[in-house]
Design a protein around this motif. Structure first.
Motif, PDB file in Angstrom:
ATOM      1  N   ALA A 187     -37.347   6.785 -15.502  1.00 48.00           N
ATOM      2  CA  ALA A 187     -36.175   7.109 -16.323  1.00 48.00           C
ATOM      3  C   ALA A 187     -35.002   7.470 -15.409  1.00 48.00           C
ATOM      4  O   ALA A 187     -35.193   8.076 -14.347  1.00 48.00           O
ATOM      5  N   PRO A 188     -33.786   7.107 -15.791  1.00 52.55           N
ATOM      6  CA  PRO A 188     -32.635   7.431 -14.943  1.00 52.55           C
ATOM      7  C   PRO A 188     -32.426   8.943 -14.847  1.00 52.55           C
ATOM      8  O   PRO A 188     -32.678   9.674 -15.806  1.00 52.55           O
ATOM      9  N   VAL A 189     -31.979   9.380 -13.691  1.00 53.00           N
ATOM     10  CA  VAL A 189     -31.655  10.796 -13.516  1.00 53.00           C
ATOM     11  C   VAL A 189     -30.181  11.058 -13.794  1.00 53.00           C
ATOM     12  O   VAL A 189     -29.776  12.200 -13.981  1.00 53.00           O
ATOM     13  N   ALA A 190     -29.394   9.981 -13.810  1.00 56.76           N
ATOM     14  CA  ALA A 190     -27.976  10.111 -14.123  1.00 56.76           C
ATOM     15  C   ALA A 190     -27.499   8.837 -14.814  1.00 56.76           C
ATOM     16  O   ALA A 190     -28.004   7.747 -14.552  1.00 56.76           O
ATOM     17  N   VAL A 191     -26.543   9.015 -15.700  1.00 58.26           N
ATOM     18  CA  VAL A 191     -25.906   7.913 -16.413  1.00 58.26           C
ATOM     19  C   VAL A 191     -24.406   8.096 -16.251  1.00 58.26           C
ATOM     20  O   VAL A 191     -23.898   9.219 -16.311  1.00 58.26           O
ATOM     21  N   GLY A 192     -23.718   7.016 -16.042  1.00 62.16           N
ATOM     22  CA  GLY A 192     -22.278   7.096 -15.935  1.00 62.16           C
ATOM     23  C   GLY A 192     -21.629   5.885 -16.560  1.00 62.16           C
ATOM     24  O   GLY A 192     -22.297   4.925 -16.938  1.00 62.16           O
ATOM     25  N   TYR A 193     -20.323   5.965 -16.674  1.00 59.61           N
ATOM     26  CA  TYR A 193     -19.579   4.801 -17.132  1.00 59.61           C
ATOM     27  C   TYR A 193     -18.310   4.703 -16.309  1.00 59.61           C
ATOM     28  O   TYR A 193     -17.743   5.707 -15.889  1.00 59.61           O
ATOM     29  N   ASP A 194     -17.936   3.491 -16.007  1.00 69.38           N
ATOM     30  CA  ASP A 194     -16.816   3.227 -15.119  1.00 69.38           C
ATOM     31  C   ASP A 194     -15.809   2.307 -15.784  1.00 69.38           C
ATOM     32  O   ASP A 194     -16.158   1.499 -16.647  1.00 69.38           O
ATOM     33  N   PHE A 195     -14.590   2.441 -15.317  1.00 69.11           N
ATOM     34  CA  PHE A 195     -13.495   1.545 -15.682  1.00 69.11           C
ATOM     35  C   PHE A 195     -12.985   0.941 -14.386  1.00 69.11           C
ATOM     36  O   PHE A 195     -12.667   1.674 -13.446  1.00 69.11           O
ATOM     37  N   ALA A 196     -12.938  -0.375 -14.319  1.00 70.62           N
ATOM     38  CA  ALA A 196     -12.496  -1.062 -13.112  1.00 70.62           C
ATOM     39  C   ALA A 196     -11.329  -1.977 -13.429  1.00 70.62           C
ATOM     40  O   ALA A 196     -11.380  -2.741 -14.391  1.00 70.62           O
TER      41      ALA A 196
END
Length: 116
Positions: free
Chosen positions: A92-101
């Motif tokens: 399972a992921p330990v961190a989740v993020g979202y990005d704008f490029a």
């Protein structure tokens, strides 16, 4: 959605998983503009060398972790939004993020990251 932006986003995540310094730097030079601006909750850096250094520091802080795309990439007008996971492979992921490029001429010019 532009397939070019999809390719750039996938290559961007690949840089975070490339452990050999010379190979990672070659990807950074290919994927990011020389004057790239990168901002996330931990850092604000400008330029390829500073970004490459930050990626290397993050890899050392989280050895063995893998970044992966977590869903579809939404894009319009040379701007992409996407979610990613990071953690040990197969776990399972330990961190989740979202990005704008923001992409210019097929390279990331600006990237703004957020952690969930």
């Amino acid at each position: 959605m532009s397939s070019d932006i999809t390719t750039v986003v996938k290559q961007y995540l690949e840089t975070w998983n490339t452990l050999v310094a010379e190979e990672r730097r070659a990807l950074v030079d290919k994927i990011f503009t020389e004057d790239v601006e990168y901002v996330d909750p931990n850092v604000a850096v400008q330029g390829r060398a500073a970004l490459d250094s930050y990626i290397e520091q993050t890899q050392k802080q989280f050895p063995g972790f893998v970044f992966s795309l977590a869903g579809d990439i939404s894009a319009h007008h040379d701007v992409a939004r996407f979610t990613w996971h990071v953690g040990p492979p197969g776990a399972a992921p330990v961190a989740v993020g979202y990005d704008f490029a923001a992409v210019r001429d097929g390279q990331v010019r600006q990237l703004y990251g957020f952690f969930s």
